[in-house]
Scaffold this active site. Structure first.
Site, PDB file in Angstrom:
ATOM      1  N   LYS A 260       2.268 -10.591  10.859  1.00  0.00           N
ATOM      2  CA  LYS A 260       2.382 -10.732   9.405  1.00  0.00           C
ATOM      3  C   LYS A 260       1.001 -11.105   8.901  1.00  0.00           C
ATOM      4  O   LYS A 260       0.577 -12.252   8.990  1.00  0.00           O
ATOM      5  CB  LYS A 260       3.410 -11.795   9.015  1.00  0.00           C
ATOM      6  CG  LYS A 260       3.587 -11.870   7.502  1.00  0.00           C
ATOM      7  CD  LYS A 260       4.681 -12.839   7.107  1.00  0.00           C
ATOM      8  CE  LYS A 260       5.072 -12.726   5.636  1.00  0.00           C
ATOM      9  NZ  LYS A 260       3.998 -12.849   4.689  1.00  0.00           N
ATOM     10  N   GLU A 310      -1.023  -3.511   4.683  1.00  0.00           N
ATOM     11  CA  GLU A 310      -1.628  -4.714   4.144  1.00  0.00           C
ATOM     12  C   GLU A 310      -3.149  -4.516   4.163  1.00  0.00           C
ATOM     13  O   GLU A 310      -3.699  -4.035   5.158  1.00  0.00           O
ATOM     14  CB  GLU A 310      -1.210  -5.896   5.043  1.00  0.00           C
ATOM     15  CG  GLU A 310      -1.465  -7.249   4.463  1.00  0.00           C
ATOM     16  CD  GLU A 310      -0.293  -7.820   3.642  1.00  0.00           C
ATOM     17  OE1 GLU A 310       0.657  -7.091   3.305  1.00  0.00           O
ATOM     18  OE2 GLU A 310      -0.360  -9.014   3.330  1.00  0.00           O
TER      19      GLU A 310
HETATM   20  P1  ATP Z   1       5.250 -13.802   1.256  1.00  0.00           P
HETATM   21  O1  ATP Z   1       5.132 -14.707   0.083  1.00  0.00           O
HETATM   22  O2  ATP Z   1       5.749 -14.473   2.507  1.00  0.00           O
HETATM   23  O3  ATP Z   1       4.056 -12.924   1.491  1.00  0.00           O
HETATM   24  P2  ATP Z   1       6.726 -11.768  -0.142  1.00  0.00           P
HETATM   25  O4  ATP Z   1       7.831 -12.236  -1.019  1.00  0.00           O
HETATM   26  O5  ATP Z   1       5.465 -11.286  -0.783  1.00  0.00           O
HETATM   27  O6  ATP Z   1       6.445 -12.852   0.961  1.00  0.00           O
HETATM   28  P3  ATP Z   1       8.315 -10.619   1.884  1.00  0.00           P
HETATM   29  O7  ATP Z   1       8.962  -9.307   1.950  1.00  0.00           O
HETATM   30  O8  ATP Z   1       9.157 -11.790   1.832  1.00  0.00           O
HETATM   31  O9  ATP Z   1       7.259 -10.555   0.701  1.00  0.00           O
HETATM   32  O10 ATP Z   1       7.388 -10.792   3.154  1.00  0.00           O
HETATM   33  C1  ATP Z   1       6.733  -9.698   3.659  1.00  0.00           C
HETATM   34  C2  ATP Z   1       5.339  -9.637   3.051  1.00  0.00           C
HETATM   35  O11 ATP Z   1       4.416  -9.856   4.094  1.00  0.00           O
HETATM   36  C3  ATP Z   1       5.049  -8.260   2.503  1.00  0.00           C
HETATM   37  O12 ATP Z   1       5.236  -8.200   1.115  1.00  0.00           O
HETATM   38  C4  ATP Z   1       3.610  -7.992   2.916  1.00  0.00           C
HETATM   39  O13 ATP Z   1       2.724  -8.276   1.859  1.00  0.00           O
HETATM   40  C5  ATP Z   1       3.320  -8.983   3.997  1.00  0.00           C
HETATM   41  N1  ATP Z   1       3.145  -8.391   5.327  1.00  0.00           N
HETATM   42  C6  ATP Z   1       2.124  -8.658   6.168  1.00  0.00           C
HETATM   43  N2  ATP Z   1       2.254  -8.003   7.313  1.00  0.00           N
HETATM   44  C7  ATP Z   1       3.390  -7.283   7.225  1.00  0.00           C
HETATM   45  C8  ATP Z   1       4.061  -6.399   8.108  1.00  0.00           C
HETATM   46  N3  ATP Z   1       3.588  -6.131   9.317  1.00  0.00           N
HETATM   47  N4  ATP Z   1       5.218  -5.840   7.679  1.00  0.00           N
HETATM   48  C9  ATP Z   1       5.714  -6.117   6.467  1.00  0.00           C
HETATM   49  N5  ATP Z   1       5.122  -6.943   5.596  1.00  0.00           N
HETATM   50  C10 ATP Z   1       3.968  -7.523   5.962  1.00  0.00           C
END
Ligand code: ATP
Length: 599
Positions: A260, A310
């Site tokens: 992530k 990303e």
């Molecule tokens: P956060 O605040 O934790 O970044 P979020 O609400 O923006 O979360 P979520 O879907 O909950 O989004 O968490 C996934 C987020 O993590 C994605 O929006 C993306 O920006 C990021 N990310 C980083 N690496 C990955 C990956 N390998 N696969 C999916 N998402 C990823």
């Protein structure tokens, strides 16, 4: 439709404080709107001219120019306009009052159109588009001229709303979910079609386009909608867990785990050599990353393709990952070439949604990955996210540690079973984020929306120093309060806070806010901030999770502290009420297990 009718609807929408009423009023408006104006009406009631991601200039004409136009249209001096504005604190109201006073002056278009009934929605819309698009030498005067012409032909109430549209101050509080409810009611009269409308919107994030398809071609055409290069797809989102065992349970015993990355999510649309980059909240951010555009042209091997990944800041010397905040430098408008060198980025791709006629959103993850691998020519700065397929807790934990060591926030575990499609616009258990613990009782930080503000005392007197924050309840499309935050702000943050709030203060409690606390001012749900607290506790005053744990009590965050703004999130992307509830249950379980161990 005549604009006067739309203006009356806008007034009704403004005055209502109930969401059910909002839906009923909107449905009645949509029923009366012709299919060639439905998209325009939808954009206008949301205070814009096209979807947010369109990348074209928005309206937002400066106050000075609007004052000039009102003065020309109402045959009064700019001084009088300014005084009227001061009195009401609202340029729209000032225009209305002045129009009422000078009713006798009738403009040319009104004169020509009175026989037909006045300004039409299409005419007002196209005039506003002209104003927004004009640029370069002489454009300032042209804009004033067009606006003055419009206002001259407008009735007082029309003038009120034209000016509010132009100064970006409409604030009817109509969210996307409310519009979808109203569309379902207006066009099909049944709840069942709501999910079809929502799916179409998730695949093509343009409510105007969706409404137009519905109005002209019907529900069946809407069912067949596929992604289109250029129109963003609403992102799939992850649930959260904090241990490997539950992750395996949720994913059926085997899953794909991936780093992530702590960067900015991008959705890349490429057709030929034209590339558009959309952010997490679907804003066009192409101009911030000319280097990424180059990478896409070089390394994406397809004519038409939509992929997601990303963008991560890296150290220019070592190419090690740098934190998310470094990407803020890319927001600058000038000297982008220099900034590219100083703050280089890499891209790590994790999904493919469409390629050369194939709608990949309906394929399972392993098939999407196969397509991704086939169409990406991987190099150091542009490659597929680091991943592994795992089927036991130990491997998940090992991969998690490796991710943290590499400067990532944690991992995302992804289901690979036969139902693992791309769920556009949904937060579900097909993706699960597992983030590093923040050494506090709260498992994770939360992203909350500002719905009110309080004036500070002492050094902060006269300025807003504390905000009322809310979580989102997607089922009812409302925001429910969960805490007040006044700590964690630097002086610079407070200046920014006050600037941002000045444009969002609402005359009354916004219809989509559910609160029992009365702040000094209400704020239209728009700003999202990341907050961490000590723990989640029962609360007699907050409305989030009201009655879910205990009768007459909600949940609130104790000792909350501001961490950072989340401009990449829309209010609807805030942490949900259900997530707060789950975090509370998890916290309880943790406390119980500690007590158990102590015994
Ligand atoms: P956060 O605040 O934790 O970044 P979020 O609400 O923006 O979360 P979520 O879907 O909950 O989004 O968490 C996934 C987020 O993590 C994605 O929006 C993306 O920006 C990021 N990310 C980083 N690496 C990955 C990956 N390998 N696969 C999916 N998402 C990823």
């Amino acid at each position: 439709m005549f604009f006067s009718e739309l203006a009356k609807y806008m007034e009704r929408l403004e005055l209502t404080t109930s969401r059910m009423q909002l839906i009923a009023i909107l449905a009645s408006l949509f029923k009366k709107t012709s299919s060639d104006e439905i998209d325009k009406v939808i954009y206008l009631i949301q205070g814009r001219l096209w979807p947010e991601w369109f990348g074209e200039e928005e309206l937002g004409l400066g106050e000075k120019l609007i004052i000039k136009a009102i003065s020309l249209a109402s045959n009064t001096s700019e001084y009088v306009v300014e005084q009227t504005y001061k009195k009401y604190g609202d340029l729209g109201k000032a225009a209305e009052v002045l129009k009422q006073k000078g009713r006798s002056s009738v403009g040319l278009v009104q004169y020509m159109q009175t026989a037909k009934g006045g300004l039409t929605v299409s005419y007002v819309y196209s005039s506003l588009v002209k104003i927004a698009k004009l640029s370069g030498e002489g454009s300032r005067d042209m804009k004033i001229k067009i606006l003055a012409g419009l206002l001259r032909d407008a009735s007082p109430i029309e003038a009120r709303y034209i000016v509010r549209l132009i100064d970006g101050n409409l604030r009817l509080g109509v969210g996307d979910a409310t519009i979808m409810d109203a569309l379902a009611l207006a066009f099909t009269g049944s709840e069942a079609s709501r999910s079809v409308i929502e799916r179409a919107y998730n695949i093509r994030a343009d409510l105007g386009n969706v409404a137009k398809t519905l109005a002209t071609k019907g529900l069946d055409a809407l069912k067949k909608i596929e992604p289109e290069v250029g129109i963003p797809v609403r992102p799939m989102l992850a649930e959260r867990l904090d241990n490997a065992r539950e992750i395996l349970e949720k994913t059926g015993g085997v899953c794909l785990v991936e780093f992530k990355y702590d960067g900015e999510r991008v959705q890349i649309h490429k057709k030929g050599s034209r590339v558009i980059l959309y952010s997490r909240r679907l804003e066009n951010i192409t101009h911030q990353y000319p280097d990424v555009v180059e990478m896409c042209i070089k390394h994406l091997k397809a004519d038409s393709i939509i992929v997601e990944g990303e963008v991560i800041a890296v150290d220019p010397e070592t190419y090690e990952f740098r934190p998310f905040q470094e990407l803020m430098h890319r927001k600058r408008k000038h000297n982008i070439e220099e900034i590219i060198k100083e703050y280089p980025v890499v891209v790590r791709l994790f999904d493919l949604l469409y390629v050369d006629g194939i709608d990949a959103t309906t394929l399972i993850l392993p098939e999407r990955r196969k397509l991704l691998e086939k169409h990406v020519d991987q190099v150091q700065e542009f490659s597929i996210a680091e991943y592994e397929i795992v089927d036991n807790e130990e491997d998940i934990d090992k991969f998690f540690m490796k991710a943290i060591e590499s400067g990532c926030e944690g991992i995302v575990a992804k289901a690979i079973h036969k139902e693992s499609i791309y769920q556009a616009g949904a937060r579900g258990w097909l993706w699960i984020k597992y983030k590093r613990d923040y050494k506090s009782e709260m498992i994770d930080s939360v992203d909350l929306t500002v719905v009110g503000a309080f004036y500070g005392r002492g050094r902060r007197a006269g300025k807003f120093g504390t905000v009322l924050l809310a979580a989102y309840d997607p089922e009812n499309d409302v925001f429910k309060t969960v805490c007040k935050v006044g700590t964690g702000f630097t002086d610079q943050d407070l200046v920014e806070l006050n600037n941002k709030l000045s444009k969002l203060i609402s005359r009354q409690k916004p219809a989509r806010v559910v609160a029992e606390i009365e702040p000094d001012v209400w704020v239209v749900p728009e700003l999202v901030m990341e907050v961490i607290g000590a723990e989640i506790t029962l609360s007699p005053v907050h409305t989030c999770c009201k009655g879910m744990v205990k009768k007459d009590a909600g949940l609130s965050i104790r000792f909350p502290r501001f961490i950072r703004w989340r401009p990449d999130k829309r209010p609807e992307d805030s942490t949900t009420e259900k997530e707060i509830y789950d975090m509370y249950l998890k916290q309880l379980r943790k406390v119980e297990s500690v007590q158990h161990e102590e015994r």
